[in-house]
Design a protein around this motif. Sequence first.
Motif, PDB file in Angstrom:
ATOM      1  N   TRP A  11       0.850  -1.204   0.000  1.00 51.01           N
ATOM      2  CA  TRP A  11       0.000   0.000   0.000  1.00 51.01           C
ATOM      3  C   TRP A  11       0.879   1.246   0.000  1.00 51.01           C
ATOM      4  N   LEU A  12       1.922   1.194   0.863  1.00 53.95           N
ATOM      5  CA  LEU A  12       2.837   2.340   0.954  1.00 53.95           C
ATOM      6  C   LEU A  12       3.568   2.540  -0.378  1.00 53.95           C
ATOM      7  N   ASN A  13       4.010   1.424  -0.977  1.00 57.77           N
ATOM      8  CA  ASN A  13       4.684   1.513  -2.287  1.00 57.77           C
ATOM      9  C   ASN A  13       3.795   2.209  -3.306  1.00 57.77           C
ATOM     10  N   HIS A  14       2.537   1.755  -3.356  1.00 58.35           N
ATOM     11  CA  HIS A  14       1.608   2.299  -4.346  1.00 58.35           C
ATOM     12  C   HIS A  14       1.363   3.793  -4.123  1.00 58.35           C
ATOM     13  N   LEU A  15       1.186   4.171  -2.854  1.00 57.83           N
ATOM     14  CA  LEU A  15       0.957   5.593  -2.533  1.00 57.83           C
ATOM     15  C   LEU A  15       2.158   6.435  -2.943  1.00 57.83           C
ATOM     16  N   LEU A  16       3.359   5.942  -2.582  1.00 59.71           N
ATOM     17  CA  LEU A  16       4.575   6.709  -2.869  1.00 59.71           C
ATOM     18  C   LEU A  16       4.854   6.796  -4.365  1.00 59.71           C
ATOM     19  N   TRP A  17       4.732   5.658  -5.059  1.00 62.45           N
ATOM     20  CA  TRP A  17       4.987   5.659  -6.513  1.00 62.45           C
ATOM     21  C   TRP A  17       3.946   6.504  -7.252  1.00 62.45           C
ATOM     22  N   GLY A  18       2.691   6.309  -6.879  1.00 64.48           N
ATOM     23  CA  GLY A  18       1.603   7.057  -7.534  1.00 64.48           C
ATOM     24  C   GLY A  18       1.799   8.545  -7.387  1.00 64.48           C
ATOM     25  N   GLY A  19       2.047   8.984  -6.152  1.00 60.72           N
ATOM     26  CA  GLY A  19       2.247  10.405  -5.899  1.00 60.72           C
ATOM     27  C   GLY A  19       3.483  10.937  -6.607  1.00 60.72           C
ATOM     28  N   SER A  20       4.564  10.178  -6.560  1.00 62.80           N
ATOM     29  CA  SER A  20       5.828  10.639  -7.172  1.00 62.80           C
ATOM     30  C   SER A  20       5.690  10.794  -8.682  1.00 62.80           C
ATOM     31  N   VAL A  21       5.007   9.852  -9.324  1.00 64.36           N
ATOM     32  CA  VAL A  21       4.841   9.924 -10.789  1.00 64.36           C
ATOM     33  C   VAL A  21       4.049  11.166 -11.183  1.00 64.36           C
ATOM     34  N   LEU A  22       2.935  11.395 -10.488  1.00 65.71           N
ATOM     35  CA  LEU A  22       2.100  12.550 -10.842  1.00 65.71           C
ATOM     36  C   LEU A  22       2.785  13.873 -10.485  1.00 65.71           C
ATOM     37  N   LEU A  23       3.539  13.878  -9.393  1.00 61.17           N
ATOM     38  CA  LEU A  23       4.275  15.099  -9.040  1.00 61.17           C
ATOM     39  C   LEU A  23       5.424  15.357 -10.015  1.00 61.17           C
ATOM     40  N   CYS A  24       6.024  14.286 -10.491  1.00 56.64           N
ATOM     41  CA  CYS A  24       7.099  14.427 -11.489  1.00 56.64           C
ATOM     42  C   CYS A  24       6.530  15.092 -12.746  1.00 56.64           C
ATOM     43  N   PHE A  25       5.305  14.676 -13.112  1.00 59.09           N
ATOM     44  CA  PHE A  25       4.644  15.281 -14.278  1.00 59.09           C
ATOM     45  C   PHE A  25       4.417  16.777 -14.047  1.00 59.09           C
TER      46      PHE A  25
END
Lengths: 140, 107
Positions: free
Chosen positions: A55-69
Amino acid sequence: MGCFIVPATEAVVTTVATKVMERKHKTDCAAEHQECSSNEATQATRLPFVQKLKWLNHLLWGGSVLLCFEHVWHGEVVPFFPFLTAAASPEETAQMLHEMSTVGVTMAVAVTGVWAVMVLVSNAMEQAAIKEERFVKQEK
Amino acid sequence: MTLLITIFAAIISTIVWYTHAPKSVMKVGMLCWLFWGASLMWLVDAVFEYLELGAAYFTPAPQDMLNDAFLGLCVVALALVIWLVYVLIKDPKGVMKSYLIQKNKEM
Protein backbone atom coordinates in the motif's frame (compact mmCIF):
# COMPACT_ATOMS: atom_id res chain seq x y z
CA MET A 1 11.63 22.14 -7.44
CA GLY A 2 12.65 18.60 -6.66
CA CYS A 3 10.48 17.76 -3.66
CA PHE A 4 9.10 14.59 -5.29
CA ILE A 5 12.60 13.05 -5.28
CA VAL A 6 12.40 12.38 -1.53
CA PRO A 7 9.18 10.27 -1.65
CA ALA A 8 10.43 8.63 -4.86
CA THR A 9 13.63 7.59 -3.06
CA GLU A 10 11.54 6.22 -0.19
CA ALA A 11 9.45 4.35 -2.77
CA VAL A 12 12.59 2.67 -4.15
CA VAL A 13 13.66 1.63 -0.63
CA THR A 14 10.21 0.29 0.35
CA THR A 15 9.87 -1.55 -2.99
CA VAL A 16 13.21 -3.31 -2.42
CA ALA A 17 12.16 -4.10 1.17
CA THR A 18 8.84 -5.52 -0.10
CA LYS A 19 10.59 -7.76 -2.63
CA VAL A 20 13.01 -9.06 0.03
CA MET A 21 10.20 -9.68 2.53
CA GLU A 22 8.07 -11.40 -0.10
CA ARG A 23 10.92 -13.76 -0.98
CA LYS A 24 11.57 -14.46 2.71
CA HIS A 25 7.87 -15.10 3.35
CA LYS A 26 7.71 -17.58 0.45
CA THR A 27 10.88 -19.38 1.62
CA ASP A 28 9.61 -19.56 5.19
CA CYS A 29 6.26 -20.95 4.06
CA ALA A 30 7.95 -23.55 1.85
CA ALA A 31 10.28 -24.61 4.70
CA GLU A 32 7.55 -24.77 7.33
CA HIS A 33 4.71 -25.85 5.09
CA GLN A 34 2.78 -27.57 7.87
CA GLU A 35 2.91 -24.56 10.17
CA CYS A 36 1.70 -22.26 7.41
CA SER A 37 -1.24 -24.50 6.59
CA SER A 38 -2.12 -24.99 10.27
CA ASN A 39 -2.40 -21.21 10.61
CA GLU A 40 -4.63 -21.06 7.57
CA ALA A 41 -7.64 -19.76 9.47
CA THR A 42 -5.66 -16.86 10.94
CA GLN A 43 -3.86 -16.23 7.64
CA ALA A 44 -7.19 -15.97 5.85
CA THR A 45 -8.42 -13.25 8.19
CA ARG A 46 -5.13 -11.42 8.57
CA LEU A 47 -3.43 -9.72 5.67
CA PRO A 48 0.35 -10.29 5.71
CA PHE A 49 2.47 -7.23 6.50
CA VAL A 50 4.14 -7.48 3.07
CA GLN A 51 0.76 -6.86 1.49
CA LYS A 52 0.30 -3.79 3.67
CA LEU A 53 3.76 -2.55 2.75
CA LYS A 54 2.61 -2.65 -0.86
CA TRP A 55 0.00 0.00 0.00
CA LEU A 56 2.84 2.34 0.95
CA ASN A 57 4.68 1.51 -2.29
CA HIS A 58 1.61 2.30 -4.35
CA LEU A 59 0.96 5.59 -2.53
CA LEU A 60 4.58 6.71 -2.87
CA TRP A 61 4.99 5.66 -6.51
CA GLY A 62 1.60 7.06 -7.53
CA GLY A 63 2.25 10.41 -5.90
CA SER A 64 5.83 10.64 -7.17
CA VAL A 65 4.84 9.92 -10.79
CA LEU A 66 2.10 12.55 -10.84
CA LEU A 67 4.27 15.10 -9.04
CA CYS A 68 7.10 14.43 -11.49
CA PHE A 69 4.64 15.28 -14.28
CA GLU A 70 3.79 18.54 -12.50
CA HIS A 71 7.50 19.40 -12.34
CA VAL A 72 7.85 18.67 -16.07
CA TRP A 73 4.84 20.94 -16.63
CA HIS A 74 6.53 23.79 -14.75
CA GLY A 75 9.81 23.21 -16.59
CA GLU A 76 11.67 22.11 -13.45
CA VAL A 77 12.40 18.63 -14.78
CA VAL A 78 13.86 18.27 -18.28
CA PRO A 79 14.60 15.15 -20.35
CA PHE A 80 18.33 15.97 -20.64
CA PHE A 81 21.27 16.23 -18.24
CA PRO A 82 21.24 17.41 -15.40
CA PHE A 83 17.47 16.65 -15.58
CA LEU A 84 16.67 19.24 -12.89
CA THR A 85 16.89 22.84 -14.11
CA ALA A 86 17.71 23.94 -10.55
CA ALA A 87 20.96 21.99 -10.75
CA ALA A 88 22.31 24.49 -13.29
CA SER A 89 23.45 27.10 -10.73
CA PRO A 90 24.73 26.73 -7.14
CA GLU A 91 22.14 29.19 -5.75
CA GLU A 92 19.25 27.32 -7.30
CA THR A 93 20.74 24.00 -6.23
CA ALA A 94 20.88 25.22 -2.63
CA GLN A 95 17.26 26.36 -2.89
CA MET A 96 16.26 22.99 -4.34
CA LEU A 97 18.04 21.10 -1.57
CA HIS A 98 16.33 23.30 1.02
CA GLU A 99 12.95 22.55 -0.57
CA MET A 100 13.72 18.84 -0.66
CA SER A 101 14.71 18.82 3.01
CA THR A 102 11.57 20.68 4.08
CA VAL A 103 8.66 20.03 1.67
CA GLY A 104 10.01 16.72 0.30
CA VAL A 105 10.71 15.19 3.70
CA THR A 106 7.32 16.36 5.02
CA MET A 107 5.62 14.75 1.99
CA ALA A 108 7.36 11.44 2.66
CA VAL A 109 6.56 11.62 6.38
CA ALA A 110 2.90 12.53 5.69
CA VAL A 111 2.40 9.64 3.26
CA THR A 112 4.13 7.22 5.64
CA GLY A 113 2.03 8.57 8.53
CA VAL A 114 -1.22 8.06 6.62
CA TRP A 115 -0.08 4.54 5.71
CA ALA A 116 0.77 3.82 9.38
CA VAL A 117 -2.74 4.91 10.40
CA MET A 118 -4.18 2.68 7.65
CA VAL A 119 -2.17 -0.28 8.98
CA LEU A 120 -3.29 0.38 12.57
CA VAL A 121 -6.95 0.66 11.56
CA SER A 122 -6.77 -2.48 9.40
CA ASN A 123 -5.06 -4.37 12.26
CA ALA A 124 -7.86 -3.36 14.60
CA MET A 125 -10.47 -4.42 12.02
CA GLU A 126 -8.74 -7.79 11.55
CA GLN A 127 -8.58 -8.29 15.30
CA ALA A 128 -12.30 -7.57 15.58
CA ALA A 129 -13.05 -9.99 12.72
CA ILE A 130 -11.01 -12.77 14.38
CA LYS A 131 -12.77 -12.20 17.71
CA GLU A 132 -16.15 -12.31 15.99
CA GLU A 133 -15.20 -15.53 14.19
CA ARG A 134 -14.11 -17.15 17.47
CA PHE A 135 -17.32 -16.03 19.17
CA VAL A 136 -19.44 -17.56 16.38
CA LYS A 137 -17.45 -20.82 16.59
CA GLN A 138 -17.88 -20.99 20.39
CA GLU A 139 -21.63 -20.42 20.07
CA LYS A 140 -21.87 -23.32 17.60
CA MET B 1 -7.05 23.80 -8.27
CA THR B 2 -4.70 20.91 -9.08
CA LEU B 3 -5.07 19.63 -5.53
CA LEU B 4 -8.84 20.02 -5.61
CA ILE B 5 -9.22 18.22 -8.96
CA THR B 6 -6.94 15.38 -7.79
CA ILE B 7 -8.86 15.00 -4.51
CA PHE B 8 -12.17 14.79 -6.41
CA ALA B 9 -10.62 12.20 -8.75
CA ALA B 10 -9.40 10.24 -5.72
CA ILE B 11 -12.84 10.33 -4.08
CA ILE B 12 -14.63 9.25 -7.28
CA SER B 13 -12.18 6.40 -7.96
CA THR B 14 -12.46 5.23 -4.34
CA ILE B 15 -16.28 5.17 -4.59
CA VAL B 16 -16.03 3.18 -7.85
CA TRP B 17 -13.53 0.79 -6.23
CA TYR B 18 -15.71 0.30 -3.15
CA THR B 19 -18.80 -0.34 -5.27
CA HIS B 20 -17.06 -3.22 -7.05
CA ALA B 21 -15.00 -4.46 -4.06
CA PRO B 22 -13.72 -7.01 -3.15
CA LYS B 23 -13.66 -8.26 -6.78
CA SER B 24 -11.95 -5.37 -8.51
CA VAL B 25 -11.70 -6.82 -12.00
CA MET B 26 -10.81 -3.50 -13.62
CA LYS B 27 -8.03 -2.77 -11.11
CA VAL B 28 -9.59 0.56 -10.07
CA GLY B 29 -7.60 0.31 -6.84
CA MET B 30 -4.54 1.35 -8.79
CA LEU B 31 -6.20 4.65 -9.71
CA CYS B 32 -7.05 5.22 -6.03
CA TRP B 33 -3.40 4.81 -5.01
CA LEU B 34 -2.24 7.18 -7.77
CA PHE B 35 -4.72 9.92 -6.90
CA TRP B 36 -4.48 9.61 -3.10
CA GLY B 37 -0.67 9.56 -3.18
CA ALA B 38 -0.57 12.70 -5.32
CA SER B 39 -3.32 14.37 -3.24
CA LEU B 40 -1.38 13.84 -0.02
CA MET B 41 1.82 15.22 -1.52
CA TRP B 42 0.07 18.25 -3.01
CA LEU B 43 -1.68 18.83 0.30
CA VAL B 44 1.71 19.12 2.01
CA ASP B 45 2.82 21.46 -0.78
CA ALA B 46 -0.34 23.55 -0.25
CA VAL B 47 0.27 23.76 3.51
CA PHE B 48 3.81 25.05 2.93
CA GLU B 49 2.52 27.56 0.40
CA TYR B 50 -0.18 28.69 2.84
CA LEU B 51 2.43 29.18 5.56
CA GLU B 52 4.40 31.34 3.16
CA LEU B 53 1.58 33.36 1.59
CA GLY B 54 -1.04 33.39 4.33
CA ALA B 55 -4.63 34.20 3.33
CA ALA B 56 -3.45 35.27 -0.14
CA TYR B 57 -3.14 31.56 -0.94
CA PHE B 58 -6.94 31.35 -1.20
CA THR B 59 -7.24 34.23 -3.67
CA PRO B 60 -5.12 33.21 -6.65
CA ALA B 61 -4.98 35.22 -9.87
CA PRO B 62 -7.52 33.98 -12.47
CA GLN B 63 -4.73 33.07 -14.91
CA ASP B 64 -2.91 30.98 -12.26
CA MET B 65 -6.17 29.27 -11.39
CA LEU B 66 -6.84 28.44 -15.02
CA ASN B 67 -3.33 27.09 -15.48
CA ASP B 68 -3.64 24.99 -12.31
CA ALA B 69 -7.02 23.64 -13.45
CA PHE B 70 -5.52 22.75 -16.82
CA LEU B 71 -2.65 20.99 -15.04
CA GLY B 72 -5.13 19.15 -12.80
CA LEU B 73 -7.07 17.86 -15.81
CA CYS B 74 -3.83 16.78 -17.50
CA VAL B 75 -2.80 14.95 -14.31
CA VAL B 76 -6.13 13.09 -14.28
CA ALA B 77 -5.66 12.22 -17.97
CA LEU B 78 -2.12 10.94 -17.33
CA ALA B 79 -3.30 8.83 -14.39
CA LEU B 80 -6.08 7.36 -16.55
CA VAL B 81 -3.59 6.54 -19.32
CA ILE B 82 -1.27 4.82 -16.78
CA TRP B 83 -4.23 2.84 -15.42
CA LEU B 84 -5.40 1.89 -18.94
CA VAL B 85 -1.95 0.62 -19.93
CA TYR B 86 -1.78 -1.32 -16.64
CA VAL B 87 -5.19 -2.91 -17.25
CA LEU B 88 -4.31 -3.85 -20.85
CA ILE B 89 -1.01 -5.42 -19.76
CA LYS B 90 -2.52 -7.29 -16.79
CA ASP B 91 -5.53 -8.17 -18.94
CA PRO B 92 -7.79 -9.30 -16.07
CA LYS B 93 -10.67 -10.32 -18.37
CA GLY B 94 -8.39 -12.13 -20.80
CA VAL B 95 -9.66 -9.99 -23.68
CA MET B 96 -6.23 -9.17 -25.12
CA LYS B 97 -5.14 -12.79 -24.82
CA SER B 98 -8.16 -14.17 -26.66
CA TYR B 99 -7.89 -11.40 -29.27
CA LEU B 100 -4.25 -12.22 -29.96
CA ILE B 101 -4.94 -15.96 -30.13
CA GLN B 102 -7.80 -15.35 -32.55
CA LYS B 103 -5.56 -13.14 -34.72
CA ASN B 104 -2.85 -15.82 -34.70
CA LYS B 105 -5.36 -18.48 -35.78
CA GLU B 106 -6.59 -16.28 -38.63
CA MET B 107 -3.05 -15.89 -39.92
